[in-house]
Design an enzyme around this catalytic site. Structure first.
Site, short mmCIF file in Angstrom:
data_model
loop_
_atom_site.label_atom_id
_atom_site.label_comp_id
_atom_site.label_asym_id
_atom_site.label_seq_id
_atom_site.Cartn_x
_atom_site.Cartn_y
_atom_site.Cartn_z
N ASP A 197 9.45 4.00 -1.60
CA ASP A 197 9.14 5.39 -1.26
C ASP A 197 7.69 5.48 -0.80
O ASP A 197 6.90 6.29 -1.31
CB ASP A 197 9.39 6.29 -2.48
CG ASP A 197 9.48 7.76 -2.11
OD1 ASP A 197 9.84 8.08 -0.97
OD2 ASP A 197 9.18 8.60 -2.98
N ASN A 202 2.18 8.81 -2.01
CA ASN A 202 2.16 7.72 -2.98
C ASN A 202 1.10 6.67 -2.66
O ASN A 202 1.20 5.51 -3.08
CB ASN A 202 3.54 7.06 -3.08
CG ASN A 202 4.53 7.93 -3.82
OD1 ASN A 202 4.16 8.73 -4.67
ND2 ASN A 202 5.81 7.78 -3.50
N ASP A 214 3.20 5.03 -7.96
CA ASP A 214 4.55 5.54 -8.16
C ASP A 214 5.63 4.63 -7.58
O ASP A 214 6.19 4.90 -6.52
CB ASP A 214 4.69 6.95 -7.60
CG ASP A 214 5.97 7.63 -8.09
OD1 ASP A 214 6.70 7.01 -8.90
OD2 ASP A 214 6.24 8.77 -7.69
#
Length: 322
Positions: A197, A202, A214
């Site tokens: 992701d 992030n 993350d």
């Protein structure tokens, strides 16, 4: 419906943090997070922490621990990541009142600027360093990207949800079937342990040094999965210059996977279908109606179906790779 975090009261949060020997100097501050509950705090010694409470029932303890172990492996290899603290005799994963949680030292910084060539080069470098270590092993408990299976599952959940009108259901089913057929023709090369992701939210840092945070969605996937979300949608002419800077940085650590560029639009389509299904699946959690109120409106689904149709057409015409 009772949502997963209904029992996560302020007193439970503080009790969990104190159970591992960290004592908040004040009330923890909630950060923007939907899948999990993430809060920032300062302890009584002035240390700054981020505590993450994992959504019950989403990951097994083995999958979460594998994420944590991977982060420590990356850090030991010199990759700029933020692994969880080892507390309670070296443990990183803790439980309190039925919740799994972990504490991370707070990572300061801001998101990179995609119009800054130095930032793009630095992003390519840190992702290349990540993948250089990632390819040295495999996940045993984390997911493996499955374009067709995951897309079929997500579209079926939307169709079964009752959120679409009869006309929208017909249009959605038609376009997602077309997308699924196109994705079935996509050959996915070797996979490695990806962040999963890797978008601007992030990535944190300053100047030209950035840290990946993350890893909650880490999985086995093609390397381009950690690169394509840094590129804007639309005409590829708009992001070719950006991609070239990322490539240069990446190549400092590992050969750039040019052969995976053809996966960018399939991966974008895959994410679009799964994102709407994810919101519907989490709708009983009050954080989701607050964050995505437009999803409950008819106009959202008309727009979403049009966007999926554009993706279907794009997959049928590889002009963007010319």
């Amino acid at each position: 419906m009772t949502h997963a975090f209904s029992a996560l009261s302020p007193s439970t949060i503080v009790g969990a943090i104190e159970s591992v020997g960290v004592y908040p100097a004040g009330e923890p501050f909630a950060l923007n997070s939907y899948e999990n509950r993430v809060l920032m705090l300062r302890d009584d010694s002035g240390g700054r922490w981020v505590v993450k409470f994992y959504r019950p029932g989403r990951w097994t303890a083995a999958a979460i621990q594998e994420e944590h172990d991977y982060l420590h492996e990356l850090r030991a290899a010199g990759v700029s990541v933020a692994p969880p603290a080892r507390l309670n005799s070296g443990q990183t994963l803790h439980r309190f009142a039925g919740f799994a949680f972990a504490l991370f030292p707070q990572q300061p910084g801001q998101a990179p600027e995609l119009d800054n060539p130095a930032h793009l080069f630095a992003l390519g470098e840190v992702i290349g360093r990540l993948h250089k270590t990632a390819e040295q092993g495999e996940f045993a408990h984390r997911p493996r990207l499955a374009l067709v299976e995951d897309t079929v599952r997500a579209s079926a959940s939307v169709l079964a949800s009752g959120w679409l009108s009869k006309q929208q259901r017909r249009a959605y089913q038609s376009v997602t079937e077309g997308l699924t057929q196109a994705l079935a023709e996509v050959a996915v090369p070797n996979m490695l342990r990806c962040h999963g992701d890797c978008h601007l939210g992030n990535i944190l840092g300053r100047e030209d040094a950035f840290t990946l945070v993350d890893f909650d969605d880490c999985l086995m996937a093609p390397a381009i999965q950690d690169i394509w979300m840094l590129l804007p949608t639309g005409d590829p002419d708009a992001w070719r210059a950006q991609l070239s800077e990322v490539c240069e940085g990446y190549a400092q650590e590992r050969r750039f996977p040019d052969e995976e560029l053809a996966l960018i639009e399939p991966l974008r389509s895959y994410r679009m279908v799964r994102h709407s299904a994810w919101i519907i699946a989490r709708w009983s959690d009050p954080a989701f109606p607050r964050a995505f109120p437009w999803v409950g409106e008819c106009g959202y689904w008309d727009s979403h179906i049009r966007q999926l149709e554009q993706q279907r057409v794009r997959l049928a015409s590889p002009r963007w790779l010319a």
